[in-house]
Write a protein that holds these residues in place. Structure first.
Motif, PDB file in Angstrom:
ATOM      1  N   GLU A  94      47.887   9.989  25.897  1.00  0.00           N
ATOM      2  CA  GLU A  94      47.128  10.792  26.856  1.00  0.00           C
ATOM      3  C   GLU A  94      46.779   9.944  28.080  1.00  0.00           C
ATOM      4  OE1 GLU A  94      44.945  14.510  24.927  1.00  0.00           O
ATOM      5  OE2 GLU A  94      43.825  12.641  24.620  1.00  0.00           O
ATOM      6  N   SER A  95      46.328  10.638  29.120  1.00  0.00           N
ATOM      7  CA  SER A  95      45.840   9.969  30.328  1.00  0.00           C
ATOM      8  C   SER A  95      44.335  10.177  30.437  1.00  0.00           C
ATOM      9  CB  SER A  95      46.535  10.527  31.571  1.00  0.00           C
ATOM     10  OG  SER A  95      46.310  11.926  31.686  1.00  0.00           O
ATOM     11  N   LEU A 116      48.386   4.468  26.331  1.00  0.00           N
ATOM     12  CA  LEU A 116      47.618   5.369  27.182  1.00  0.00           C
ATOM     13  C   LEU A 116      47.881   5.039  28.646  1.00  0.00           C
ATOM     14  CD1 LEU A 116      44.205   4.964  25.312  1.00  0.00           C
ATOM     15  CD2 LEU A 116      45.661   7.010  25.196  1.00  0.00           C
ATOM     16  N   THR A 117      47.527   5.966  29.510  1.00  0.00           N
ATOM     17  CA  THR A 117      47.468   5.700  30.945  1.00  0.00           C
ATOM     18  C   THR A 117      46.024   5.879  31.375  1.00  0.00           C
ATOM     19  OG1 THR A 117      49.733   6.471  31.314  1.00  0.00           O
ATOM     20  CG2 THR A 117      48.270   6.376  33.228  1.00  0.00           C
ATOM     21  N   ALA A 118      45.452   4.861  32.006  1.00  0.00           N
ATOM     22  CA  ALA A 118      44.030   4.899  32.325  1.00  0.00           C
ATOM     23  C   ALA A 118      43.784   4.518  33.778  1.00  0.00           C
ATOM     24  CB  ALA A 118      43.247   3.959  31.418  1.00  0.00           C
ATOM     25  N   ARG A 136      48.592   1.489  30.152  1.00  0.00           N
ATOM     26  CA  ARG A 136      49.039   1.378  31.537  1.00  0.00           C
ATOM     27  C   ARG A 136      47.807   1.565  32.412  1.00  0.00           C
ATOM     28  NH1 ARG A 136      52.663   5.635  34.974  1.00  0.00           N
ATOM     29  NH2 ARG A 136      53.114   4.283  36.766  1.00  0.00           N
ATOM     30  N   VAL A 163      44.472  12.967  40.862  1.00  0.00           N
ATOM     31  CA  VAL A 163      44.634  12.800  39.423  1.00  0.00           C
ATOM     32  C   VAL A 163      44.397  14.127  38.713  1.00  0.00           C
ATOM     33  CG1 VAL A 163      43.573  11.768  37.375  1.00  0.00           C
ATOM     34  CG2 VAL A 163      44.090  10.344  39.341  1.00  0.00           C
ATOM     35  N   CYS A 165      44.210  14.587  34.714  1.00  0.00           N
ATOM     36  CA  CYS A 165      44.369  13.847  33.465  1.00  0.00           C
ATOM     37  C   CYS A 165      43.816  14.649  32.278  1.00  0.00           C
ATOM     38  CB  CYS A 165      43.694  12.489  33.558  1.00  0.00           C
ATOM     39  SG  CYS A 165      41.920  12.564  33.801  1.00  0.00           S
TER      40      CYS A 165
END
Length: 282
Positions: A94-95, A116-118, A136, A163, A165
């Motif tokens: 998830e982001s 994850l993408t944060a 990431r 964004v 997310c």
């Protein structure tokens, strides 16, 4: 007494506005005059106290925060318990947007190494997330606040506007249901409001004391949240407005603070059950 404990004791000692002498602070903390003067210099640089001849007094600014390191060490075990539950609300791949603040920094430490993408809104959290492969990590750029290392400028707002997310994890200086979600500064409130707009699930993580007070700048209401993660020493009467708005409340069993009453107001009522978060469903 450890450095963080001394700093907290000093700030509390001057909170009434009276001048407290170096000798009195030495007696309070058990530290030497040289150590206390060094503490006062550091606290004054952060705006947490105001130096006066022979001692210190309360800082002039309303809502001035203690240094980040002191706040992180305060109730650290409870923040860590909250952070573990928040991490369980975020599914792999998830982001997320991760707000600034000490509790969100604790969340970052629980997310290290996961796929994850944060978007991290403080360099504290960004450094923790990027310390190992897995997350990431992206930062918005722009000005960085001293000590908190938070991004609060126009670049942060622009990044959040671009964004979309899965999850936003937010902290709050205060979250009194009748008043809403509030912060001590206008700039921070603007960033938090943008966080709410950027995510499909919006998680507020906070210790119990912040649910019974308010601050200056409002950035949202209880109904803007999808989840509240707090400690299990909050009475049902405080949590009821969140539940009435459809917010999923996660009351977390956390280590008691030694020598302290439960919660900010000495609450005796507790949640009847500790709710464990189920895996996110999107």
């Amino acid at each position: 007494m450890q450095r963080s404990e001394r700093h907290r004791a000093i700030v509390q000692a001057v909170s009434s506005g009276a001048t407290v002498t170096v000798d009195a602070l030495c007696a309070l903390t058990g530290a030497s005059p040289i150590t206390v003067r060094r503490d006062l210099t550091e606290l004054a640089e952060h705006g947490s106290v105001r130096r006066v001849r022979g001692g210190a007094t309360r800082a002039d600014a309303r809502g001035t925060l203690m240094p980040f390191s002191v706040r992180f060490e305060t109730d650290r075990e409870r923040k860590d318990a909250l952070a573990a539950v928040v991490a369980g609300l975020v599914a792999d791949h998830e982001s997320l947007v991760l707000d600034n603040g000490t509790t969100c920094y604790a969340v970052a430490r629980h997310l290290v190494g996961r796929p994850l993408t944060a978007l991290a809104l403080s360099l504290h959290s960004a450094a923790a997330l990027a310390a190992r492969p897995g997350v990431r990590t992206v930062v918005p750029g722009g000005p960085v606040e001293t000590d908190t290392l938070a991004f609060t400028g126009s670049a942060a707002l622009a990044a959040l506007a671009d964004v979309s997310c899965d999850v936003a994890v937010l902290g709050a200086c205060a979250a009194l249901p009748g008043t809403g979600l509030t912060s001590t500064t206008y700039e921070d409130a603007q960033v938090k409001r943008a966080c709410l707009r950027a995510a499909r699930r919006r998680v507020l993580v906070t210790t119990a004391d912040k649910l019974v007070r308010t601050s200056t700048f409002r950035f949202g209401g209880v109904g803007d949240l999808t989840h509240l993660v707090t400690t299990d020493d909050v009475p049902d009467s405080v949590l009821a407005p969140f539940r009435a708005e459809g917010v999923q409340v996660h009351a977390v069993a956390a280590p008691a603070r030694s020598g302290d009453r439960a919660g900010a107001a000495g609450w005796s009522a507790q949640e009847t059950a500790v709710m464990r978060p189920s895996p996110p469903t999107g």
